[in-house]
Design an enzyme around this catalytic site. Structure first.
Site, PDB file in Angstrom:
ATOM      1  N   LYS A 166      -1.582  26.963 -14.730  1.00 21.69           N
ATOM      2  CA  LYS A 166      -2.370  28.010 -14.051  1.00 21.69           C
ATOM      3  C   LYS A 166      -2.158  29.369 -14.723  1.00 21.69           C
ATOM      4  O   LYS A 166      -3.120  30.070 -15.054  1.00 21.69           O
ATOM      5  CB  LYS A 166      -1.960  28.104 -12.573  1.00 21.69           C
ATOM      6  CG  LYS A 166      -2.234  26.850 -11.773  1.00 21.69           C
ATOM      7  CD  LYS A 166      -1.869  27.011 -10.317  1.00 21.69           C
ATOM      8  CE  LYS A 166      -0.396  27.290 -10.099  1.00 21.69           C
ATOM      9  NZ  LYS A 166       0.483  26.212 -10.537  1.00 21.69           N
ATOM     10  N   GLU A 192       5.888  36.422  -8.355  1.00 23.26           N
ATOM     11  CA  GLU A 192       6.063  35.716  -9.614  1.00 23.26           C
ATOM     12  C   GLU A 192       7.371  36.108 -10.295  1.00 23.26           C
ATOM     13  O   GLU A 192       8.031  37.063  -9.913  1.00 23.26           O
ATOM     14  CB  GLU A 192       4.874  36.010 -10.541  1.00 23.26           C
ATOM     15  CG  GLU A 192       3.605  35.311 -10.102  1.00 23.26           C
ATOM     16  CD  GLU A 192       3.736  33.798 -10.053  1.00 23.26           C
ATOM     17  OE1 GLU A 192       3.853  33.168 -11.105  1.00 23.26           O
ATOM     18  OE2 GLU A 192       3.741  33.238  -8.943  1.00 23.26           O
ATOM     19  N   ARG A 193       7.727  35.355 -11.325  1.00 24.82           N
ATOM     20  CA  ARG A 193       8.992  35.597 -12.024  1.00 24.82           C
ATOM     21  C   ARG A 193       8.908  36.889 -12.837  1.00 24.82           C
ATOM     22  O   ARG A 193       7.888  37.180 -13.455  1.00 24.82           O
ATOM     23  CB  ARG A 193       9.295  34.426 -12.961  1.00 24.82           C
ATOM     24  CG  ARG A 193       9.302  33.072 -12.271  1.00 24.82           C
ATOM     25  CD  ARG A 193       9.240  31.938 -13.285  1.00 24.82           C
ATOM     26  NE  ARG A 193       9.089  30.644 -12.640  1.00 24.82           N
ATOM     27  CZ  ARG A 193       7.919  30.119 -12.267  1.00 24.82           C
ATOM     28  NH1 ARG A 193       6.809  30.796 -12.467  1.00 24.82           N
ATOM     29  NH2 ARG A 193       7.869  28.939 -11.697  1.00 24.82           N
TER      30      ARG A 193
END
Length: 465
Positions: A166, A192-193
């Site tokens: 994705k 998110e990271r």
């Protein structure tokens, strides 16, 4: 809900903390209570920021902290800011990376103190002011432009479990579109990271497209309250460029599931009884409040591409099914196709788009898509027979169908610019007419005498001639 400018604030109130339970803080106010969603500050140098989430009684409110509450104790004073959380807006934010409070997190210079700020909450544009455009938003990715064309001013979702690509497709879209896209691009990272944020910022800087892009992050290590608000903060900036600067906006969200997840955490902190599969009972209304702000008006459009993590690859999960209902195009990523080496791992039969009608796309495009889907569907039906009896037992027509389907599958793969360092293959961007032409030639049997592997990971069909 506050919709006016940030300067129109209500009177401020002072209160005292009566309980702290992790990110949940109860505050007692004498007299009037601050409105729901008002911002509160407390702690040394007002470093702890909270938001009013509920009125518990005539004197006590419950707030959700948007920053860590370490060191906070009972009795400490709390100041109501008289309005909701605000987000700075303006063209000076292009090229910058911000957090939910509008503070730079890219080690760059501080923002101008006089910059305009707007409340992060706003009512959706009324239906009478919206416009619907029947225009394709081309990405340069063959399988997406052919089978699930995106709508300009619409919402598209990239559905898939963990590790099916994705984020890779999102970053490739940024690479393909930002250079040629005339409007403004916004990247919103929800939960998110931090590694992905840093890599994306560096890649866009190297590509020379950062000056047309603003990046807003609520990272994985931040409290759930901050992650839950980051989508609204990004939309405030998107609406500014659409309504005030009259520009088209490309809004990329990675990952909308983390927004739902953060809302579930906040709901749990508030003590609400969960509903189906443990999600918050307000899932549908919270998601709709965010998604309905993404639309086109006479002044400009907001086109959104959203990555959607699908828990355990279960597309009946409430998070995935609720997101589905808001989208004009759904790009479904398949773990099976990824394991077979077909990248991007888009499932051609499960993906769909409301734009795929003869009235919107060309008649030729529509007919080619129907033929491609029929060929691939017939191949799926024949796979069990091939597994049991072998390819030799099929009729001549069926063998031809299998040969064409296998060549179509390989032609719809594509090397990406953003993965060159990993694959060693130069990225390719293919315009839609070339993709349609390639599929039409394969369907006509022009490449039956050419090894199917020669169609794998190429750009336009001329590379296989």
């Amino acid at each position: 809900m506050t919709t006016g400018p940030a300067s129109e604030k209500q009177p401020q109130f002072q209160g005292n903390i009566v309980a702290v339970n992790g990110s949940v803080v109860d505050v007692c106010f004498e007299g009037s209570l601050p409105n729901l969603r008002n911002m509160l500050v407390t702690g040394e140098n007002e470093r702890i920021i909270m938001e009013v989430a509920a009125h518990l009684s005539k004197t006590v409110i419950r707030a959700i902290a948007l920053t860590p509450t370490a060191g906070l104790g009972r009795g400490e004073s709390v100041t109501d800011q008289g309005g909701p959380l605000t987000m700075p807006v303006g063209e000076s934010l292009l090229g910058r990376m911000l957090n939910v409070f509008g503070q730079p997190i890219d080690s760059g210079p501080p923002l101008d103190r006089e910059i305009e700020k707007r409340p992060i909450y706003r009512n959706p544009v009324p239906l009478s002011s919206r416009i619907v455009q029947s225009e394709i938003f081309e990405t340069g990715i063959k399988i997406i432009d052919l089978l699930t064309p995106l709508e300009k001013g619409g919402k598209a979702g990239l559905f898939g479990g963990a590790g099916v690509g994705k984020t890779v497709i999102i970053t490739e879209m940024i690479n393909n579109m930002v250079g040629s896209y005339e409007g403004v691009s916004l990247f919103c990272g929800i939960g998110e990271r931090c590694r992905e944020a840093e890599e994306l910022y560096r890649d866009m800087k190297q590509a020379g497209v950062l000056h047309k892009t603003a990046m807003i992050f609520g990272q994985m290590n931040e409290p759930s309250g901050a992650r839950f608000k980051i989508g609204h903060a990004a939309l405030t900036l998107a609406e500014y460029f659409r309504d005030t600067k009259r520009k088209d906006v490309l809004l990329l969200i990675d990952n909308i599931f983390r927004f739902i997840q953060a809302g579930s955490e906040v709901s749990g902190l508030m003590g609400r009884i969960p509903s189906h599969v443990g999600y918050q009972p307000t899932l549908a209304s919270e998601l709709a409040e965010l998604e309905e702000r993404i639309c086109s008006t006479i002044s400009g459009s907001i086109t959104s591409v959203q990555a959607v993590y699908v828990p355990a690859d279960d597309f009946t999960d409430p998070a995935a099914s609720h997101v589905f209902s808001h989208l004009s195009a759904s790009v479904v990523l398949s773990r099976k196709r990824a394991s077979q080496g077909f990248y991007p791992a888009v499932d051609p039969l499960a993906s769909n788009s409301s734009m795929l009608t003869p009235d919107i796309v060309s008649k030729k495009h529509y007919q080619v898509v129907q033929a491609v889907r029929k060929t691939l569907s017939d191949y799926e039906d024949l796979k069990d027979i091939i597994a049991m009896l072998g390819l030799e037992e099929l009729s001549g027509d069926d063998r031809r169908t299998v040969a064409i389907a296998r060549r179509l599958e390989r032609f719809l793969t594509q090397p990406f610019f953003t993965t060159q360092q990993f694959t060693g293959m130069t990225g390719k961007r293919v315009h839609l007419p070339r993709t349609i032409e390639g599929c039409e030639r394969i369907l006509n049997g022009d490449f039956l005498k050419i090894p199917e592997q020669s169609l794998y990971m190429i750009g336009s069909i001329e590379e296989a001639d």
